[in-house]
Scaffold this motif. Structure first.
Motif, mmCIF file in Angstrom:
data_model
loop_
_atom_site.group_PDB
_atom_site.id
_atom_site.type_symbol
_atom_site.label_atom_id
_atom_site.label_comp_id
_atom_site.label_asym_id
_atom_site.label_seq_id
_atom_site.Cartn_x
_atom_site.Cartn_y
_atom_site.Cartn_z
ATOM 1 N N GLY A 229 0.990 -1.209 0.106
ATOM 2 C CA GLY A 229 -0.039 -0.015 0.048
ATOM 3 C C GLY A 229 0.873 1.308 0.131
ATOM 4 N N ALA A 230 2.249 1.219 -0.015
ATOM 5 C CA ALA A 230 2.946 2.271 -0.071
ATOM 6 C C ALA A 230 3.213 2.827 -1.484
ATOM 7 N N GLY A 231 2.948 4.260 -1.627
ATOM 8 C CA GLY A 231 2.936 4.776 -2.867
ATOM 9 C C GLY A 231 4.478 5.578 -2.655
ATOM 10 N N PRO A 232 4.910 6.576 -3.840
ATOM 11 C CA PRO A 232 6.004 7.180 -3.797
ATOM 12 C C PRO A 232 6.333 8.047 -2.493
ATOM 13 N N ALA A 233 7.672 8.091 -2.010
ATOM 14 C CA ALA A 233 7.911 8.944 -0.892
ATOM 15 C C ALA A 233 7.038 8.315 0.447
ATOM 16 N N GLY A 234 6.854 6.965 0.299
ATOM 17 C CA GLY A 234 6.247 6.461 1.363
ATOM 18 C C GLY A 234 4.987 6.680 1.710
ATOM 19 N N GLU A 235 4.257 7.325 0.863
ATOM 20 C CA GLU A 235 2.759 7.585 0.978
ATOM 21 C C GLU A 235 1.889 6.640 0.962
ATOM 22 N N GLU A 236 0.781 6.425 1.615
ATOM 23 C CA GLU A 236 -0.074 5.374 1.406
ATOM 24 C C GLU A 236 -0.593 5.373 -0.002
ATOM 25 N N ALA A 237 -0.608 4.385 -0.811
ATOM 26 C CA ALA A 237 -1.184 4.482 -2.270
ATOM 27 C C ALA A 237 -2.984 4.349 -2.222
ATOM 28 N N PRO A 238 -3.541 4.979 -3.095
ATOM 29 C CA PRO A 238 -4.981 4.698 -3.040
ATOM 30 C C PRO A 238 -5.317 3.536 -3.254
ATOM 31 N N MET A 239 -6.330 3.055 -2.582
ATOM 32 C CA MET A 239 -6.831 1.758 -2.704
ATOM 33 C C MET A 239 -7.970 1.732 -3.462
ATOM 34 N N GLY A 240 -8.557 0.517 -4.172
ATOM 35 C CA GLY A 240 -9.713 0.102 -4.682
ATOM 36 C C GLY A 240 -10.256 -1.242 -4.125
ATOM 37 N N ARG A 241 -11.760 -1.311 -4.273
ATOM 38 C CA ARG A 241 -12.117 -2.756 -3.868
ATOM 39 C C ARG A 241 -12.101 -3.954 -4.893
ATOM 40 N N VAL A 242 -11.680 -4.834 -4.538
ATOM 41 C CA VAL A 242 -11.647 -6.226 -5.235
ATOM 42 C C VAL A 242 -13.449 -6.587 -5.434
ATOM 43 N N THR A 243 -14.089 -6.527 -6.468
ATOM 44 C CA THR A 243 -15.390 -6.835 -6.348
ATOM 45 C C THR A 243 -15.845 -8.383 -7.230
ATOM 46 N N VAL A 244 -14.675 -9.293 -7.266
ATOM 47 C CA VAL A 244 -14.947 -10.347 -7.870
ATOM 48 C C VAL A 244 -14.270 -11.366 -6.832
ATOM 49 N N ASP A 245 -14.457 -12.683 -7.057
ATOM 50 C CA ASP A 245 -13.742 -13.835 -6.188
ATOM 51 C C ASP A 245 -12.411 -14.080 -6.641
ATOM 52 N N ASP A 246 -11.639 -14.345 -5.670
ATOM 53 C CA ASP A 246 -10.073 -14.826 -5.936
ATOM 54 C C ASP A 246 -10.035 -16.437 -6.201
ATOM 55 N N SER A 247 -10.913 -17.223 -5.673
ATOM 56 C CA SER A 247 -10.971 -18.712 -5.665
ATOM 57 C C SER A 247 -12.562 -18.962 -5.529
ATOM 58 N N ALA A 248 -12.549 -20.226 -6.120
ATOM 59 C CA ALA A 248 -13.756 -20.903 -6.414
ATOM 60 C C ALA A 248 -13.905 -22.273 -6.140
ATOM 61 N N TYR A 249 -14.587 -22.757 -5.383
ATOM 62 C CA TYR A 249 -14.572 -24.387 -5.313
ATOM 63 C C TYR A 249 -16.070 -24.813 -5.366
ATOM 64 N N PHE A 250 -16.240 -25.776 -6.326
ATOM 65 C CA PHE A 250 -17.541 -26.299 -6.121
ATOM 66 C C PHE A 250 -17.486 -27.668 -6.593
ATOM 67 N N THR A 251 -19.016 -28.327 -6.266
ATOM 68 C CA THR A 251 -19.035 -29.771 -6.389
ATOM 69 C C THR A 251 -20.178 -29.635 -7.519
ATOM 70 N N ALA A 252 -20.415 -30.694 -8.286
ATOM 71 C CA ALA A 252 -21.323 -30.628 -9.431
ATOM 72 C C ALA A 252 -21.827 -32.041 -9.755
ATOM 73 N N ARG A 253 -22.987 -32.433 -10.188
ATOM 74 C CA ARG A 253 -23.433 -33.763 -10.595
ATOM 75 C C ARG A 253 -23.581 -33.591 -12.189
ATOM 76 N N LEU A 254 -23.034 -34.659 -12.679
ATOM 77 C CA LEU A 254 -23.049 -34.784 -14.299
ATOM 78 C C LEU A 254 -24.407 -35.513 -14.611
ATOM 79 N N SER A 255 -24.811 -35.149 -16.016
ATOM 80 C CA SER A 255 -26.049 -35.728 -16.273
ATOM 81 C C SER A 255 -25.986 -37.315 -16.270
ATOM 82 N N GLY A 256 -24.830 -38.031 -16.419
ATOM 83 C CA GLY A 256 -24.710 -39.401 -16.496
ATOM 84 C C GLY A 256 -24.464 -39.989 -15.000
#
Length: 401
Positions: A229-256
């Motif tokens: 989070g540090a910017g030039p001259a040690g300043e805190e860099a502006p931050m933005g929000r992550v609005t998606v998933d980083d990891s996804a896990y799921f189980t599924a049933r197949l048609s067979g």
């Protein structure tokens, strides 16, 4: 080609190499590449071999000398560009996932169906289908090599977001990407599972996780040893929000009737582009690993006791899908070859339909795959996983046509 960058480079290699290696029924002219920054897109056009560059995609799509529109932009613009191109009578190749939402994907699939009646093809860029080993894996399973499928395990693991100081790229913003690891790389293993098994995912139970909720905005001076989070001259860099998933896990049933597990993550430390697919049946098993993409591991459960074990099959022989046009047996293929095979199948499909006459409807057997309808099928699974995660991982039926 609308868009450039990483996928632009990969697609450009495909368009350039396919006519040089394969006997194609029509000539390919790399006419124009489109981007927002005139200077950058002109440089890429010169580097990749495009005849010219432009900044107005609408103007290019309307040109009479353009037959095919290749879309490699972020998902947020897929629908707008594809719908305009299909309406203009162009054949369309669109990168995966098809769209950013189920509604957009449904509209695109409907437009593609209408366009097919006028002779225009629409293909989704699930390129891993065209890795020869994956295409051969599908062939072996269809021939009964594993018998009745009982279980599938699919995973796509990357680590490019492990560093919490990595900037807030467009892939981390829902308005541009639609979803995170789920849609970006999870879509690949969903499509590959459908492709090699010939079965549909009928219901899912999923969990989504955003591991780093905020990241430095691009261009804020991070990534140079200044600390999180540090910017030039040690300043805190502006931050933005992550609005998606980083990891996804799921189980599924197949048609067979089989059960399948899926993992898509950008937080698997040490994994750069690790995609694995394993199919287990009552007569055998087959396993694929993208990091060893010229090889399949095949197990024959019907072999005599004491002789059973996984056999290493090197998929580089002329008898294997696509391979005959390339190098002598045993000479390896790589990541870029799938993009050439994608061009081969698309151009052959277009030429086959064109032989029936201008504007003739595309017959079902002449459709190029994966079609927009198949892209919509994957989008339905993505939407069901998101719904399941929002309901505490409850089982959710995948919407059917």
């Amino acid at each position: 080609m609308i868009g450039h960058g990483f996928m632009g480079a990969a697609h450009s290699v495909g368009w350039r190499q396919a006519p040089a290696v394969f006997e194609l029924p029509a000539a390919v002219e790399m006419a124009v590449v489109v981007g927002r920054d005139a200077e950058r897109v002109a440089a890429d056009a010169a580097h990749w071999g495009w005849a010219e560059s432009a900044t107005d995609w609408r103007e290019v799509v309307a040109r009479d000398d353009i037959d095919v529109v290749d879309i490699v932009t972020p998902g947020g613009s897929h629908a707008e560009v594809a719908l305009a191109a299909l309406a203009a009578g162009k054949h369309v190749l669109c990168e995966k996932p098809l769209a950013n939402s189920l509604d957009e994907a449904a509209e695109m699939a409907s437009a593609a169906q209408e366009a097919a009646a006028r002779g225009a093809h629409a293909m989704v860029g699930f390129t891993y289908r065209r890795v020869p080993a994956v295409t051969f894996m599908r062939q072996l399973i269809a021939e009964g090599a594993v018998g009745r499928i009982r279980q599938v395990r699919a995973a796509y693991q990357q680590d490019w977001l492990v560093d919490a100081r990595a900037p807030l790229a467009w892939r981390l913003q829902k308005e541009h990407a639609g979803s995170g690891a789920l849609g970006d790389i999870g879509a690949h293993i969903i499509d590959m599972t459908r492709f090699v098994t010939g079965q549909e995912l009928t219901e899912v139970s999923g969990t989504l996780e955003t591991i780093v909720a905020e990241r430095p905005l691009p261009g804020s001076g991070t990534g140079h040893g200044l600390g999180a989070g540090a910017g030039p001259a040690g300043e805190e860099a502006p931050m933005g929000r992550v609005t998606v998933d980083d990891s996804a896990y799921f189980t599924a049933r197949l048609s067979g009737g089989a059960l399948a597990s899926f993992e898509a993550t950008r937080f698997a430390t040490g994994k750069k582009n690790a995609l694995t697919l394993e199919v287990f049946g009552d007569a055998g098993a087959i396993a694929f690993d993208l990091e060893d993409l010229n090889r399949l591991r095949v197990y024959d459960a019907t072999a005599p006791a004491g002789r059973q074990g996984f056999t290493q099959v090197i998929v580089t022989s002329p008898e294997h899908p696509y391979v005959g046009a390339w190098w002598p047996d045993g000479h390896m293929l790589g990541y870029e070859h799938g993009f050439s095979h994608q061009v081969v199948d698309l151009v052959r499909g277009i030429a086959s339909s064109a032989a029936r006459g201008p504007g003739a409807p595309i017959e079902p057997e002449a459709v190029v795959h994966p079609s927009f309808a198949e892209g919509l099928a994957v989008q339905r699974v993505l939407a069901a996983v998101e719904t399941s995660a929002a309901r505490g991982s409850a089982w959710v039926a995948v919407e059917r046509e």
